[in-house]
Design an enzyme around this catalytic site. Structure first.
Site, PDB file in Angstrom:
ATOM      1  N   SER A   1      39.345  40.225  36.662  1.00 57.24           N
ATOM      2  CA  SER A   1      38.691  39.652  37.835  1.00 57.24           C
ATOM      3  C   SER A   1      38.344  40.775  38.796  1.00 57.24           C
ATOM      4  CB  SER A   1      39.660  38.675  38.514  1.00 57.24           C
ATOM      5  OG  SER A   1      39.182  38.318  39.789  1.00 57.24           O
TER       6      SER A   1
ATOM      7  N   TYR B   1      47.864  37.177  42.313  1.00 62.65           N
ATOM      8  CA  TYR B   1      46.724  37.227  41.385  1.00 62.65           C
ATOM      9  C   TYR B   1      46.113  38.625  41.357  1.00 62.65           C
ATOM     10  CZ  TYR B   1      42.417  35.660  39.070  1.00 62.65           C
ATOM     11  OH  TYR B   1      41.374  35.499  38.188  1.00 62.65           O
TER      12      TYR B   1
END
Ligand SMILES: NC(=O)c1ccc[n+]([C@@H]2O[C@H](COP(=O)([O-])OP(=O)(O)OC[C@H]3O[C@@H](n4cnc5c(N)ncnc54)[C@H](OP(=O)(O)O)[C@@H]3O)[C@@H](O)[C@H]2O)c1
Length: 228
Positions: free
Chosen positions: A135, A150
């Site tokens: 990501s 995350y």
């Protein structure tokens, strides 16, 4: 030769779309999910040379057993897509040790242990592709924009990508890369996201199908290199 691809988190979202795209390219696909019914339902929905593999990538012993059984039945994995992911959205002040640990287990431990298990055969066979679905939130260059558990664990997945790619001896046709799917309309991405799962899957499918001259140890979005 029909390539054998394994996709984690294949029961829904981007993983399902990656499995679908690889099937369209003529791959045999092992669709990994932790829930047996969901794995079987996803394979039924895809309706091709696709086979359910029940595996929680965070449970190392069970994961290794499932992988051993899969290789015994289907043969060596040619292409591994580490797609499974989880997002805990708490900011640092509320971050729990459990959420940090589970993010690490899904984004780093599972991919690392799967990589460790499949890489030797890829090197022996002189063919392999490992694609880590990361990501932009894990990019230092993009300022680690997401929630801490995350962002930090996706940054670690990026580090794993670089480290694994560097371990591949020169001249071997084994490529290890990371990609960012963009902001995708899935359970994780939410309904405001502009991209479809198929659009989010595109770069992973492209990386899985590149030839021997393709890059090793790089990070991509929309088929273009991006900074770590
Ligand atoms: N959507 C976005 O905008 C976006 C943006 C950037 C990166 N990504 C990345 O893209 C990947 C796919 O995301 P998505 O949007 O498709 O998310 P999703 O719809 O929430 O799907 C996540 C998948 O990961 C699986 N998973 C979670 N924990 C697991 C575990 N312990 N063992 C095995 N599988 C596990 C889930 O399985 P269950 O169904 O069993 O929970 C599910 O199949 C993730 O790595 C995510 O970080 C997504």
């Amino acid at each position: 030769m029909t390539p054998l691809s394994m996709v984690t988190g294949g029961n829904r979202g981007i993983g399902f779309a990656i499995a679908e795209g690889l099937l369209k390219l003529g791959h045999k696909v092992l669709l990994v999910a932790r829930d047996e019914e969901e794995a079987e339902q996803a394979c039924a929905d895809l309706n091709g040379d696709v086979h359910p593999i029940v595996m929680d990538i965070t449970a190392q012993g069970a994961m290794e057993d499932a992988l051993t059984r899969a290789v015994a039945v289907f043969g060596d994995i040619d292409i591994l897509i580490n797609n499974a992911g989880v997002m805990h959205s708490d900011e640092l002040a509320e971050l729990s040790a459990g959420d940090l640990q589970s993010s690490f287990d899904v984004h780093v431990k599972g991919p690392a242990m799967l990589t460790k298990a499949v890489l030797p055969a890829m090197l022996d066979n002189n063919f392999g592709r490992i694609i880590n679905v990361s990501s932009g939130y894990g990019s230092f260059a993009e300022k680690l924009g997401g929630p801490p558990a995350y962002a930090v664990t996706k940054a670690a997945l990026n580090a794993l990508t670089v480290k694994t790619a560097a371990s591949v001896p020169a001249g071997k046709n084994v490529k290890v890369n990371a990609m960012c799917p963009g902001w995708v309309h899935t359970r994780m991405g939410g309904s405001s996201a502009p991209l479809t799962p198929e659009e989010g899957a595109d770069t992973a499918i492209w990386l899985a199908s590149l030839d021997e001259d393709s890059p090793n140890g790089m990070f991509f979005r929309k088929r273009k290199p991006i900074s770590w």
